[in-house]
Structure formats: C-alpha cells, structure tokens
Design a protein around this motif. Sequence first.
Motif, PDB file in Angstrom:
ATOM      1  N   ILE A 130       0.859  -1.182   0.000  1.00 24.28           N
ATOM      2  CA  ILE A 130       0.000   0.000   0.000  1.00 24.28           C
ATOM      3  C   ILE A 130       0.891   1.227   0.000  1.00 24.28           C
ATOM      4  CG2 ILE A 130      -0.200  -0.175   2.528  1.00 24.28           C
ATOM      5  CD1 ILE A 130      -2.847   1.263   2.354  1.00 24.28           C
ATOM      6  N   HIS A 131       0.518   2.236  -0.773  1.00 21.63           N
ATOM      7  CA  HIS A 131       1.335   3.467  -0.834  1.00 21.63           C
ATOM      8  C   HIS A 131       0.448   4.638  -1.254  1.00 21.63           C
ATOM      9  CE1 HIS A 131       5.145   5.640  -1.039  1.00 21.63           C
ATOM     10  NE2 HIS A 131       4.620   6.273  -2.082  1.00 21.63           N
ATOM     11  N   GLU A 132       0.598   5.734  -0.531  1.00 19.34           N
ATOM     12  CA  GLU A 132      -0.165   6.948  -0.835  1.00 19.34           C
ATOM     13  C   GLU A 132       0.603   8.156  -0.310  1.00 19.34           C
ATOM     14  OE1 GLU A 132      -2.958   9.043  -2.614  1.00 19.34           O
ATOM     15  OE2 GLU A 132      -3.334   6.886  -2.413  1.00 19.34           O
ATOM     16  N   PHE A 154      -0.178  -0.259  13.360  1.00 22.96           N
ATOM     17  CA  PHE A 154      -0.093   1.101  12.841  1.00 22.96           C
ATOM     18  C   PHE A 154       1.166   1.747  13.419  1.00 22.96           C
ATOM     19  CE2 PHE A 154      -4.933   1.255  12.387  1.00 22.96           C
ATOM     20  CZ  PHE A 154      -4.872   1.177  11.002  1.00 22.96           C
ATOM     21  N   PHE A 155       1.896   2.473  12.582  1.00 21.36           N
ATOM     22  CA  PHE A 155       3.071   3.210  13.028  1.00 21.36           C
ATOM     23  C   PHE A 155       2.974   4.642  12.521  1.00 21.36           C
ATOM     24  CE2 PHE A 155       4.326  -1.224  12.614  1.00 21.36           C
ATOM     25  CZ  PHE A 155       4.988  -1.470  13.800  1.00 21.36           C
ATOM     26  N   VAL A 156       3.181   5.591  13.418  1.00 23.13           N
ATOM     27  CA  VAL A 156       3.230   7.001  13.041  1.00 23.13           C
ATOM     28  C   VAL A 156       4.635   7.505  13.304  1.00 23.13           C
ATOM     29  CG1 VAL A 156       2.360   9.310  13.533  1.00 23.13           C
ATOM     30  CG2 VAL A 156       0.786   7.365  13.490  1.00 23.13           C
ATOM     31  N   SER A 171       2.414   4.099   3.772  1.00 26.15           N
ATOM     32  CA  SER A 171       3.081   2.991   3.094  1.00 26.15           C
ATOM     33  C   SER A 171       2.969   1.751   3.972  1.00 26.15           C
ATOM     34  CB  SER A 171       4.552   3.319   2.832  1.00 26.15           C
ATOM     35  OG  SER A 171       5.248   3.542   4.058  1.00 26.15           O
ATOM     36  N   GLY A 172       3.348   0.612   3.403  1.00 28.15           N
ATOM     37  CA  GLY A 172       3.334  -0.629   4.168  1.00 28.15           C
ATOM     38  C   GLY A 172       2.657  -1.748   3.412  1.00 28.15           C
ATOM     39  N   PHE A 173       2.033  -2.653   4.160  1.00 24.77           N
ATOM     40  CA  PHE A 173       1.394  -3.826   3.565  1.00 24.77           C
ATOM     41  C   PHE A 173       0.076  -4.104   4.282  1.00 24.77           C
ATOM     42  CE2 PHE A 173       5.862  -4.310   2.621  1.00 24.77           C
ATOM     43  CZ  PHE A 173       5.862  -4.754   1.300  1.00 24.77           C
ATOM     44  N   VAL A 223       0.927  -0.835   8.567  1.00 24.47           N
ATOM     45  CA  VAL A 223       0.763   0.451   7.883  1.00 24.47           C
ATOM     46  C   VAL A 223       1.573   1.526   8.597  1.00 24.47           C
ATOM     47  CG1 VAL A 223      -0.892   2.189   7.131  1.00 24.47           C
ATOM     48  CG2 VAL A 223      -1.535  -0.236   7.098  1.00 24.47           C
ATOM     49  N   PHE A 224       2.340   2.275   7.800  1.00 24.97           N
ATOM     50  CA  PHE A 224       3.207   3.338   8.321  1.00 24.97           C
ATOM     51  C   PHE A 224       2.692   4.694   7.842  1.00 24.97           C
ATOM     52  CE2 PHE A 224       5.669  -0.375   8.824  1.00 24.97           C
ATOM     53  CZ  PHE A 224       6.680  -0.119   9.752  1.00 24.97           C
ATOM     54  N   PHE A 225       2.594   5.637   8.797  1.00 24.56           N
ATOM     55  CA  PHE A 225       2.209   7.012   8.485  1.00 24.56           C
ATOM     56  C   PHE A 225       3.414   7.914   8.733  1.00 24.56           C
ATOM     57  CE2 PHE A 225      -1.514   4.749   9.885  1.00 24.56           C
ATOM     58  CZ  PHE A 225      -2.529   5.159   9.035  1.00 24.56           C
TER      59      PHE A 225
END
Length: 603
Positions: free
Chosen positions: A224-226, A252-254, A234-236, A286-288
């Motif tokens: 996933i990427h935006e 989730f990572f911020v 980004s992430g999976f 998922v990484f923010f």
Amino acid sequence: MPDVIKLLSDHVINQIAAGEVIQRPASAVKELLENAVDAGSTKIKLIIKDAGKTLIRVIDNGCGMSDTDARLCFEKHATSKITSADDIFLINTKGFRGEALASIAAIATVELKTKMQGNEAGTLIEIEYSKFQKQEPCQCEVGTSISVKNLFFNVPARKTFLKSDQVEFRHIMEEFHRIALAHPEVEFTMFNNDEQVFHIVAGGLKQRIMALFGNNYDHKIASIHEDTSLVSISGFIGKPEYAKKSRGEQYFFVNHRYIKNNYLQHALQSSYTELLAKDSHPSYFVFFEINPGKIDVNIHPTKTEIKFEDESMIYAILKSAVKRALGQHNVIPPMDFTQEMAFEIGPVKKTDILRQPQVKINPDYNPFTEEAKTNLKNAGFPQTQTREAYMGERQTFAKPERLMPDPIIPNETGILIKWHEQWGKEYLIVAKDENLLLLNQRLAWEKIFFEEALAALQKKESLPSQKELFPQTIQVSADDAAIITTLLTELKCLGFDISDFGKQTFIIYGIPSGVDSGASQSLLEGIVENYKNSTESEIKNPGNARLAKGYARKMAAKNCKILSQEEQAALIERLFKTDSPEFAPEGKKVFIELPPDTVQSWF
C-alpha cells in the motif's frame, strides 16, 4: 488538628512513576529497546530469562554515553530528547519523558555499561532499587549494555499480579515485534532462557515481516502506498482470503512509533466491506509519515495513543489507499471487464474479397417419406429403444417415492427420532417423539467435537488420526511456535501427529480423522489463535476446556454442509449421546423444540 499533607520521598515517587510506566516486564523491554534505537544503533541484542522477571538485558552498538550522562540518565525527568516545552510537539524520537530508567531502577537491580566512540574505557554503574551502589571505569564495547535483574522484587504486590511466564513472554514478544517492524534497517537478535529466538538481519519491511511471522506472508500481503501533502502512507495489508477470526498481526506506526487507534482501524476494516467473512480481521502493517507538529504523542505514559490535528482527513486518505491497493493487486475485480475474444471482429482490409454466405441443402430430401419419419421419430434416443418406451422408463424412475428413514433411538433415554430432513446448509428439521426440533448443525457439531476432545484431553488418549500421504511442513511466527511447542502433547490427543523441526518449523505427519489434507494448517492455526486469546485461568489448564473449544469450533466449521440421510442420522445420534445436548460449549442453544400445542397456537 495536626498537618496531614506530606511531601513524598524520591524513592516513593519513583515507585509510583514505575507503576505508570513499567506495568510488566514487557514495559521495561519496550523502554530499553526504544532507547537503543534512539542511540542510533544498527545492531541490538535482547536477552530474556524467566519472562523478564529474572533478567532483561539489552545490548546495542549505539553512540554510548559519557560518565556524567550515564549517571544522570537514572535521575527523574532527565532526558536528552527535549530542552523546552515546545519540543514536546516536535518529537521525532521514541522515549522523551526522562522517567523510564528512573522508574526501572526503582523496582529492580540495574547494571549499566556504556562507552562512547574514541574513549579508552567505558563506565560501569550499579543501582539497586533507586540506591546508587557503584560507578567506576570498565572495559566494554562501544555502545550500551543495560541489565535489569529481579524486576518488582521490592514491590511484592506488583509481582503477585504478574501472569504466568507464557503470558508475560507473549507480551515481550509483542513489544519486540513492534520495535523490530518499526525499524527494519536495524539488525535484531533475541534470546529467551539461553535459546536464540530471532536473528533478523537488516533489510526491507517485507523481509522483516516474513522474518517475524513466517515466509508464507510473502503471498499473504499486498503493498500500500499513498503520498499527500498531509500524510504519507506505506506498508502492507493482508489479502482477504487470509483474514483471521481474531485480531492478529495488526500494526499502525506514526513516524516509526507504534500506536493504537480505533478510528483508523475502522477506516481500514471498512475498506474490506463485502470481502471478509463475518467477524474476520485482516492483517496490516501500515506506516504514516506526518509532520510532528500535526500530532500530539504526549497523552499517555506508554505513548501508544496519538492525537491527530486532522483525523477525519487521514481516515479518508487511509480508506482510499487501502481500496486502491486491494484493486491493484486484483483482490477486487476491476470494473472495466475485458471483451470476450470469441466476439472480436477485426477490420476489413481493402484487399479482402467479400463473399455472400452460402446455405447448403439437399434438394432431393423429402420429409414425408417413411424413412425420414422413422429417423425423425427416433432421433436422439437409443436405436434399440423407441421414444415412447424411453419416456415411459423416465416417468417411472425420475421421481422415486422417498423412503423415510427408520426410527432411531440415540441413547438409553428412549428418545425416538421419527424422521429428519435438511433445511438449507446449516439446519435440520427433526421429528423427536411428538415434538418438532429446529437444529443448528454447526452448533451440534461443536457440541459433539467439544465433548470428544475434552474427554480425550482429560484421559490423555488420542482421537482418531489419519496419516498424511505427504508430510506437510509449516513455518509459523516465533510466538506461535512457542505455543505449539507447549501444546504438542495436547495436539497429539486431538489427533495431530506433529513434530518440532526447529527454527519455527513443524512437520505434520497425521491430522484428525475427517479433516481434508489441505485444511490441516488452517485447523492448527485456528487452535493456536483461540489459545492466544485465552484468559489466564484457562491458560493455566491448557489441556482442557479452552483447547477443546478451539478444536471444536474449527472442526464444526469444516463439517457444516449438506448431509445425506445417513449422515443426518449419525449427527443426531452423536449429539444426543452427549451431556446436555441442547447447549453448545459457549452456552448457545443447539436446537429449538416445538411441542404440538405451540405449533397449533400459530393457526
């Protein structure tokens, strides 16, 4: 009246702070690993003994500390991460409160060895329950090694509330996973009771996920990427077909900090609408990346909760990104369907000669001749049988009279089953004595399998097993491997013939009777997931109810199908041989019984 308000001593203050920050051994592991990451380490080693109660040691190759810093790091609110209140809203590091080491030192014996690059000698500091014991030069590698021993030894009340070693180690594993996932560029090694659990080399995020949770995640996740002006995502995310009944690998990572956020979780879950079965949950990593000034990380002592300045916008961006990722990886069918090739008509070239279609007929054919009538009459039917004879046989045997099954008496109670019939995929209608039963097939199977499994586990006997033609090799995550290893004896009672192959790998030689060969891994994973969500009292007795419930639930799901008359009779007979057949293991009703008076009142 004498004064009653008193200032607390530093020792008591530190113990109170320790209760907020260090709730269990996993909390100390989190703080020490985060400090190692903040020190710029490229290699971090974690050593655990007795689920962290006896020893927690973290060794890194980071920048190290000077003599003064090594002493000050154990003081209350001493930190190198911030210098003013404004810095709190621009945090880019992990720990910044400056109370973690002070809190740990208040409830344990701590030994610190640290050395900066270019120094000839390092510094050794020993502290015992907030009391400074020693500071002297020592020989050590560049970086920091900190050992925490006898955690909560001087706080027996807190130690009493710690769970079993298995539960506490699972919490440590979860913290390790969070830090290791957030920093795939760092090499991690983990030892538990002198056995190596992980050695993960630096690499990309997907390689880190596979190293932590198994190589089978290679085909279970989609990227996933935006990128937007507000946030970069980004992430999976997990593919729908690999969703689990319990919340498993969800992260989730911020700004590379693990967080919990139910609002964003709802955004991601809702993106899978109509793709997931009921009560199923996808995996996600998922990484923010967001401007630190747009978030507040200082709202909880463990810093796992974050406030966003524009949370609704991030919700919408995340949901859109997940849906796009699912579509790009062909999880959601595209809307522009391709044209059927059989109907494609290419353009006509100038050199092509156009010809009128021709119809070929036999000018001599006469449908009124005797030969033509005979051919038409018997067309499509066996030559040795006339059409009338064929249709006569068809009418005789197409709808045979349905024979009702003989009455059965399931057990010694004298219960009489007059007849039974399938209704849909999940229900049976049963005439029992003078009453009518509406029976839930899935719950009936759960009741049957639960009692069979419970009896086998209590008696240490094995349920029927079937050998695999080709033994199946499976690789699982480290915490799942620890659970399976603990339950090997119980799994054999349930019909599994399984052995530990090392390195989180197991070989399945046999599976419970009636399970399809391809479903053995799914059944095993379901039992493990159910065990991981057990309560403490249930874990202390893993060979009984909770394990039997997990086994029964998975087996019932695989047996819920359209049954023949013989299979229906066998199900009913097995059900009424159980204790309290009207109730499933979770307390739900297996069937509803309608007496004639109730039915008559409807008319």
